[in-house]
Design a protein around this motif. Structure first.
Motif, short mmCIF file in Angstrom:
data_model
loop_
_atom_site.label_atom_id
_atom_site.label_comp_id
_atom_site.label_asym_id
_atom_site.label_seq_id
_atom_site.Cartn_x
_atom_site.Cartn_y
_atom_site.Cartn_z
N ASN A 128 0.83 -1.19 0.00
CA ASN A 128 0.00 0.00 0.00
C ASN A 128 0.87 1.25 0.00
O ASN A 128 1.78 1.39 0.81
N ILE A 129 0.57 2.13 -0.92
CA ILE A 129 1.42 3.30 -1.17
C ILE A 129 1.51 4.23 0.03
O ILE A 129 2.55 4.84 0.27
N ILE A 130 0.46 4.33 0.80
CA ILE A 130 0.47 5.21 1.97
C ILE A 130 1.24 4.57 3.12
O ILE A 130 2.06 5.21 3.76
N LEU A 131 0.99 3.30 3.35
CA LEU A 131 1.54 2.66 4.54
C LEU A 131 2.94 2.10 4.36
O LEU A 131 3.63 1.85 5.35
N THR A 132 3.39 1.89 3.12
CA THR A 132 4.74 1.35 2.92
C THR A 132 5.70 2.38 2.37
O THR A 132 6.88 2.35 2.69
N LYS A 133 5.21 3.30 1.54
CA LYS A 133 6.09 4.29 0.94
C LYS A 133 5.83 5.69 1.48
O LYS A 133 6.57 6.62 1.17
N PHE A 134 4.76 5.85 2.24
CA PHE A 134 4.37 7.13 2.84
C PHE A 134 4.23 8.22 1.80
O PHE A 134 4.58 9.38 2.04
N LEU A 135 3.71 7.86 0.63
CA LEU A 135 3.42 8.83 -0.42
C LEU A 135 1.95 9.23 -0.32
O LEU A 135 1.09 8.41 -0.02
N GLY A 136 1.65 10.46 -0.60
CA GLY A 136 0.28 10.94 -0.55
C GLY A 136 -0.19 11.25 0.86
O GLY A 136 -1.39 11.21 1.15
N MET A 137 0.72 11.58 1.75
CA MET A 137 0.35 11.83 3.14
C MET A 137 -0.44 13.13 3.32
O MET A 137 -1.25 13.22 4.23
N CYS A 138 -0.23 14.11 2.46
CA CYS A 138 -0.96 15.38 2.60
C CYS A 138 -2.47 15.17 2.46
O CYS A 138 -3.22 15.54 3.35
N PRO A 139 -2.95 14.54 1.37
CA PRO A 139 -4.39 14.30 1.31
C PRO A 139 -4.83 13.25 2.32
O PRO A 139 -5.96 13.30 2.83
N PHE A 140 -3.97 12.31 2.66
CA PHE A 140 -4.31 11.29 3.65
C PHE A 140 -4.63 11.94 4.99
O PHE A 140 -5.62 11.59 5.63
N MET A 141 -3.84 12.89 5.41
CA MET A 141 -4.09 13.57 6.68
C MET A 141 -5.15 14.65 6.56
O MET A 141 -5.90 14.89 7.48
N GLY A 142 -5.20 15.32 5.42
CA GLY A 142 -6.09 16.47 5.27
C GLY A 142 -7.53 16.14 4.94
O GLY A 142 -8.45 16.79 5.44
N VAL A 143 -7.76 15.13 4.12
CA VAL A 143 -9.11 14.83 3.64
C VAL A 143 -9.78 13.76 4.49
O VAL A 143 -10.98 13.55 4.40
N SER A 144 -9.03 13.11 5.33
CA SER A 144 -9.58 11.97 6.07
C SER A 144 -10.36 12.35 7.31
O SER A 144 -10.67 11.50 8.13
N THR A 145 -10.73 13.61 7.45
CA THR A 145 -11.51 14.00 8.61
C THR A 145 -13.00 13.69 8.44
O THR A 145 -13.71 13.56 9.42
N LYS A 146 -13.46 13.57 7.20
CA LYS A 146 -14.87 13.25 6.92
C LYS A 146 -14.92 12.12 5.91
O LYS A 146 -14.17 12.10 4.93
N LEU A 147 -15.83 11.20 6.12
CA LEU A 147 -15.93 10.02 5.27
C LEU A 147 -16.31 10.37 3.83
O LEU A 147 -15.72 9.84 2.89
N ASP A 148 -17.26 11.28 3.64
CA ASP A 148 -17.68 11.63 2.27
C ASP A 148 -16.56 12.31 1.50
O ASP A 148 -16.38 12.07 0.30
N SER A 149 -15.76 13.14 2.16
CA SER A 149 -14.61 13.77 1.49
C SER A 149 -13.56 12.72 1.12
O SER A 149 -12.94 12.80 0.05
N ALA A 150 -13.36 11.75 2.01
CA ALA A 150 -12.39 10.69 1.75
C ALA A 150 -12.80 9.86 0.54
O ALA A 150 -11.97 9.53 -0.32
N ILE A 151 -14.06 9.53 0.44
CA ILE A 151 -14.56 8.75 -0.70
C ILE A 151 -14.44 9.56 -1.99
O ILE A 151 -14.00 9.05 -3.02
N GLY A 152 -14.82 10.84 -1.94
CA GLY A 152 -14.72 11.68 -3.12
C GLY A 152 -13.28 11.86 -3.59
O GLY A 152 -12.98 11.76 -4.78
N MET A 153 -12.37 12.10 -2.65
CA MET A 153 -10.95 12.23 -3.00
C MET A 153 -10.41 10.93 -3.55
O MET A 153 -9.67 10.91 -4.54
#
Length: 190
Positions: A15-40
């Protein structure tokens, strides 16, 4: 390589986030709401798939025959930027609420290292078109899966009574670390 194995590997094991730590900005920023996470997640799947397949075609159809392989980075960046602009205009027109909830993170897909990483990795690994397509769905699907799981966790954390020092991002980073540890147990399966 078996396409199913490639899919499982790209989505869960590597998994790109958990093994390479790529895409952490949207991972931390958009993951506060479920609908935003799904849309992103859906937007990232679309952009990565289209950009990767077109990058593969551009590389093998134009750059290699002309001996311009060294131009791949510039070409891929331009292609990704164009796709993000198309996705942004589409979401703005068709789903204004989603566009507003994604905020600054939608234009940040352009600079999201995950998108460029997948396009470059498909070339580096010398994947066929079929393998490129599978990998270009698996990696962003894993990205979306982690966004959804993390958004669910953060929603529950928001309602808990935490020490003041752990509220917000500190507890989010602790949870992300625990998720990375949990998913690292899958390493070596493929």
């Amino acid at each position: 390589m078996n396409l199913f194995t490639l899919f499982i590997s790209g989505m869960l094991i590597n998994n790109i986030i958990l093994t390479k730590f790529l895409g952490m900005c949207p991972f931390m920023g958009v993951s506060t709401k479920l609908d935003s996470a799904i849309g992103m997640g859906a937007a990232v799947i679309f952009v990565i798939f289209c950009a990767s397949v077109l990058s593969w075609a551009l590389y093998y159809g134009v750059l290699v025959p002309l001996g311009l392989e060294y131009m791949e980075l510039i070409c891929f960046i331009l292609l990704i930027a164009a796709f993000v602009q198309l996705v942004e205009m589409f979401i703005k027109k068709k789903a204004p609420a989603l566009y507003k909830s994604l905020g600054i993170y939608l234009p940040l897909i352009t600079t999201n290292c995950t998108v460029l990483y997948v396009a470059m990795d498909n070339i580096t690994q010398k994947y066929t078109l079929a393998e490129t397509m599978v990998n270009s769905i698996a990696v962003p699907a894993g990205f979306m899966l982690m966004l959804v799981i993390f958004a669910t966790i953060r929603t529950r954390l928001a309602t808990n009574d935490l020490p003041k020092a752990f509220r917000g991002n500190p507890i989010a980073f602790v949870c992300a670390g625990i998720m990375a540890l949990a998913f690292s147990a899958l390493a070596g399966l493929v």
